[in-house]
Design a protein around this motif. Structure first.
Motif, PDB file in Angstrom:
ATOM      1  N   ALA A 121      39.453  30.473  57.189  1.00 46.55           N
ATOM      2  CA  ALA A 121      40.835  30.831  57.496  1.00 46.55           C
ATOM      3  C   ALA A 121      41.673  30.796  56.227  1.00 46.55           C
ATOM      4  O   ALA A 121      42.457  31.723  55.953  1.00 46.55           O
ATOM      5  CB  ALA A 121      41.407  29.873  58.539  1.00 46.55           C
ATOM      6  N   ALA A 123      40.911  33.822  54.115  1.00 45.51           N
ATOM      7  CA  ALA A 123      41.507  35.059  54.631  1.00 45.51           C
ATOM      8  C   ALA A 123      42.998  35.115  54.318  1.00 45.51           C
ATOM      9  O   ALA A 123      43.512  36.147  53.859  1.00 45.51           O
ATOM     10  CB  ALA A 123      41.274  35.163  56.141  1.00 45.51           C
ATOM     11  N   TYR A 124      43.710  34.001  54.553  1.00 47.42           N
ATOM     12  CA  TYR A 124      45.156  33.988  54.300  1.00 47.42           C
ATOM     13  C   TYR A 124      45.462  34.066  52.801  1.00 47.42           C
ATOM     14  O   TYR A 124      46.448  34.699  52.395  1.00 47.42           O
ATOM     15  CB  TYR A 124      45.786  32.754  54.934  1.00 47.42           C
ATOM     16  N   GLY A 128      42.014  35.832  60.028  1.00 41.38           N
ATOM     17  CA  GLY A 128      42.418  34.446  59.803  1.00 41.38           C
ATOM     18  C   GLY A 128      42.696  33.707  61.104  1.00 41.38           C
ATOM     19  O   GLY A 128      42.296  32.547  61.272  1.00 41.38           O
ATOM     20  N   ALA A 167      50.732  33.866  56.469  1.00 41.28           N
ATOM     21  CA  ALA A 167      49.733  33.362  55.511  1.00 41.28           C
ATOM     22  C   ALA A 167      50.259  32.117  54.810  1.00 41.28           C
ATOM     23  O   ALA A 167      49.529  31.124  54.658  1.00 41.28           O
ATOM     24  CB  ALA A 167      49.389  34.442  54.501  1.00 41.28           C
ATOM     25  N   THR A 224      44.954  39.036  58.428  1.00 38.72           N
ATOM     26  CA  THR A 224      45.684  38.067  59.238  1.00 38.72           C
ATOM     27  C   THR A 224      45.002  37.874  60.586  1.00 38.72           C
ATOM     28  O   THR A 224      44.858  36.743  61.073  1.00 38.72           O
ATOM     29  CB  THR A 224      47.134  38.523  59.438  1.00 38.72           C
TER      30      THR A 224
END
Length: 219
Positions: A124, A127-128, A112, A148, A109
């Motif tokens: 991003a 990552a989420y 992100g 997320a 997080t």
């Protein structure tokens, strides 16, 4: 004489092993102290706002002993120093070394957020999405999961198609179910349902009023 020679050799080996063990025992406290000194210097520099200097000390501490928390402290400090690409690398290293999925989610997080700050939408989103892939159970890492879902929904909403609106609404419905008071999720869900012409658009907008009274007139 042969027996005496053999016993002598054994005694020499035992003495050598004991000497080496003593040497290791003497070195260990020095090693530990050195790492702690670097951490102490990093904390002092961080408190003074000298983030580059703090990062240098945290990096030395991580080199002495690699721990996921050490990478997180270093990443946070690098982010304060506006060295975002380096910070992301250390968050990713923390993800790779943490055993606890909740800690992995927190590090992902944080990474992100830095990708968003840099305007790197694709990374991003990745990552989420990885936060959700961890499959955390209800109530475990809830804040990271909700964030997320909101960020992934925002990415879908920016595409402007009905398919992306539906995908965004699905993320947001799950986010609101997990955190009914999550204002961003409630507001975006109302917008998505309105744009989709959903039958429950009005209740969704009323939910926005409940969490954000100042929007009552415009809503």
């Amino acid at each position: 004489r042969a027996a005496w020679s053999g016993a002598f050799e054994v005694a020499c080996v035992v003495a050598l092993v004991a000497s080496l063990a003593a040497g290791v025992a003497e070195v260990a406290p020095t090693w530990q102290t050195s790492r702690q000194d670097h951490v102490a210097r990093a904390e002092e520099a961080f408190a003074a706002g000298a983030y580059d200097r703090a990062a240098a000390s945290y990096k030395k501490a991580v080199q002495f002993e690699e721990t996921p928390d050490g990478h997180v402290f270093l990443a946070e400090t690098l982010a304060r120093a506006a060295r975002l690409p380096e910070a992301v690398k250390h968050y990713e290293r923390a993800v790779a070394t943490y055993a606890d999925d909740r800690e992995k989610a927190a590090a992902l997080t944080a990474a992100g957020r830095l990708h968003v700050k840099r305007g790197d939408v694709d990374r991003a989103v990745d990552a989420y999405a990885r936060v959700l892939d961890l499959g955390l159970e209800d109530g475990v890492g809830a804040a990271e999961v909700v964030e997320a879902r909101v960020q992934l929904a925002a990415s879908q909403l920016s595409k402007g198609t009905r398919a992306s609106l539906r995908a965004a609404a699905a993320h947001l419905e799950s986010a609101v179910e997990e955190a009914p008071d999550a204002e961003a999720a409630v507001v975006l869900l109302a917008d998505a349902r309105r744009d989709l012409g959903a039958d429950d658009a009005v209740p969704a907008l009323e939910a926005v009023v409940a969490v954000r009274p100042r929007r009552r007139r415009s809503t």
